[in-house]
Scaffold this active site. Sequence first.
Site, PDB file in Angstrom:
ATOM      1  N   HIS A  25      81.536   3.888  37.151  1.00  0.00           N
ATOM      2  CA  HIS A  25      81.944   3.321  38.352  1.00  0.00           C
ATOM      3  C   HIS A  25      82.257   4.902  38.631  1.00  0.00           C
ATOM      4  O   HIS A  25      82.323   6.113  38.420  1.00  0.00           O
ATOM      5  CB  HIS A  25      83.585   2.378  38.268  1.00  0.00           C
ATOM      6  CG  HIS A  25      84.339   3.253  37.742  1.00  0.00           C
ATOM      7  ND1 HIS A  25      85.586   4.372  38.622  1.00  0.00           N
ATOM      8  CD2 HIS A  25      84.701   3.642  36.537  1.00  0.00           C
ATOM      9  CE1 HIS A  25      85.947   5.286  37.551  1.00  0.00           C
ATOM     10  NE2 HIS A  25      85.809   4.582  35.745  1.00  0.00           N
ATOM     11  N   CYS A  26      82.615   5.258  40.175  1.00  0.00           N
ATOM     12  CA  CYS A  26      83.396   6.191  40.833  1.00  0.00           C
ATOM     13  C   CYS A  26      84.763   6.185  40.973  1.00  0.00           C
ATOM     14  O   CYS A  26      85.666   5.041  40.745  1.00  0.00           O
ATOM     15  CB  CYS A  26      82.557   7.007  41.743  1.00  0.00           C
ATOM     16  SG  CYS A  26      81.849   5.610  43.725  1.00  0.00           S
ATOM     17  N   ALA A  27      84.817   7.109  42.374  1.00  0.00           N
ATOM     18  CA  ALA A  27      86.169   6.750  42.740  1.00  0.00           C
ATOM     19  C   ALA A  27      86.864   5.348  43.378  1.00  0.00           C
ATOM     20  O   ALA A  27      87.944   4.607  43.869  1.00  0.00           O
ATOM     21  CB  ALA A  27      87.265   7.502  43.739  1.00  0.00           C
ATOM     22  N   THR A  28      85.437   5.017  44.411  1.00  0.00           N
ATOM     23  CA  THR A  28      85.974   3.277  44.929  1.00  0.00           C
ATOM     24  C   THR A  28      85.228   1.971  44.231  1.00  0.00           C
ATOM     25  O   THR A  28      85.116   1.228  44.998  1.00  0.00           O
ATOM     26  CB  THR A  28      86.262   3.472  46.326  1.00  0.00           C
ATOM     27  OG1 THR A  28      84.717   4.133  46.471  1.00  0.00           O
ATOM     28  CG2 THR A  28      87.432   4.487  46.757  1.00  0.00           C
ATOM     29  N   ARG A  29      83.994   3.191  43.494  1.00  0.00           N
ATOM     30  CA  ARG A  29      83.227   1.485  43.707  1.00  0.00           C
ATOM     31  C   ARG A  29      82.658   1.662  41.791  1.00  0.00           C
ATOM     32  O   ARG A  29      82.662   2.029  41.146  1.00  0.00           O
ATOM     33  CB  ARG A  29      81.513   1.962  43.973  1.00  0.00           C
ATOM     34  CG  ARG A  29      81.658   3.002  45.411  1.00  0.00           C
ATOM     35  CD  ARG A  29      80.630   3.051  46.390  1.00  0.00           C
ATOM     36  NE  ARG A  29      80.823   4.395  47.071  1.00  0.00           N
ATOM     37  CZ  ARG A  29      80.081   4.854  48.399  1.00  0.00           C
ATOM     38  NH1 ARG A  29      78.566   4.628  47.738  1.00  0.00           N
ATOM     39  NH2 ARG A  29      80.271   5.253  49.078  1.00  0.00           N
TER      40      ARG A  29
END
Length: 458
Positions: A25-29
Amino acid sequence: MTYEELILFILEHLGGRENINQSTHCATRLRFQLKDKSLADTAALENHDGILSVMDSGGQYQIIIGTHVDKVYRELETILGASVNSSISLEDQQTKAQLKSKNPIAGFFNVISGIFTPLLPALAGSGILRGLLMLAEQFGLISVDSGTYGILSAASLAVFYFLPIELAFTAARKFGANPYIAMVIGGALMHPDFTHLMGDIGNGATTTFLGIPVVLMNYGSTVIPIILAIWIYSYLERFLEKWIPTALQLIFVPLIGLILIVPLTVIVFGPFGVYAGEWIAGTINRLIQSNGLIAGALIGGIWNVFVVFGLQWAVNPIMISNISTIGFDKIVPLTAAANFGQAGATFGVILKTKNPKMRSFATSALLSIFFAGITEPAIYGVGIKLKKPFIASIIGGAAGGAYMGANQVIANAFVFGGLTTIPAFIGPTLAHYLIGLAICFTVSAIATYLMGFEEDVI
């Protein structure tokens, strides 16, 4: 709906947990590598209230969740277990798949994203602390000679000074190498015995290693050299583990790795990385310096398009390098212009829409920008969904970005542009920064309201 229910829904419509090779995952995904993408029901996923949008980019199936994605991902880890997640070998498989994907550029950006994303909270927190400390000093609330200032200054600058060690760890996790050996490689570049070799000359001083000339550099706060070093080390480590008996690997893999990679880094990767990074940063900075208005309009307008495709990761290291080496950056304010352009467009939707559900979601997305500098919920859930507000955000971002660029606005830290990160812009150009944000927000809001959007697509 609970996070557990959301994850079970996602797994069901991704073709089941057995269809997942890897997840990150990253900041929002949420980012998935699927065995068979044809099994994913994109339409069903996009229609779920807990999902903003779905993308297939860079060899990954991406599900945009929002700023609470880390909590959703923790639930995913709980359900999937260690068989799919938290494995260095699987991260290595993911990285190799990205680099060998049909779109190598997108794969490269995904790798850079994976290296820098874990450090974003530390970078943001340090940046805000630095801004607050500068503000307190300017108002006479703290003396630069006091112990309090020294301690807080060290806390705010440590993440930048020791950046090679931190990047060594995250890069090793991404490239599938031992992260602790990687940290030792990064630490060697900053050890006093190494920096002492530069004497009073500093960068450009020379020495030799086994008769080979070495151009010495100060690697504190640098980005490119350590990433190159750990990338090469990851291949060396796998080669050594293939040919060295298991019983001897504990000693000889790190021993050979340190003997080869540290000298190779200071002889080849280090100088190349430093000079390459300085050239890239210098080129962009000269563009902003020579014609700030055009550069500001371009970056402020196009940045949200970069975010859609994940291309912002190509520029983020440059901003971080500027902050860590020269103490300020002129690109960060322009990314904030894009953020507030999106915020203004979202506010325009709040004023214009007659749909209570959209108004509620847009309000939440607007607060996400104001308090966290995170634009993805607004981009995917409002801008792209309604189309014209996204165009309005580009117009507003370009207008405010042009103003900021023309006035050479600077940031003192790498932060996401929001109301809570204003202290990172404290300095002689703060007033121009605030005026630029107001321009972005106002222009985008008015453009959204005037252009309107189709209610029946909400």
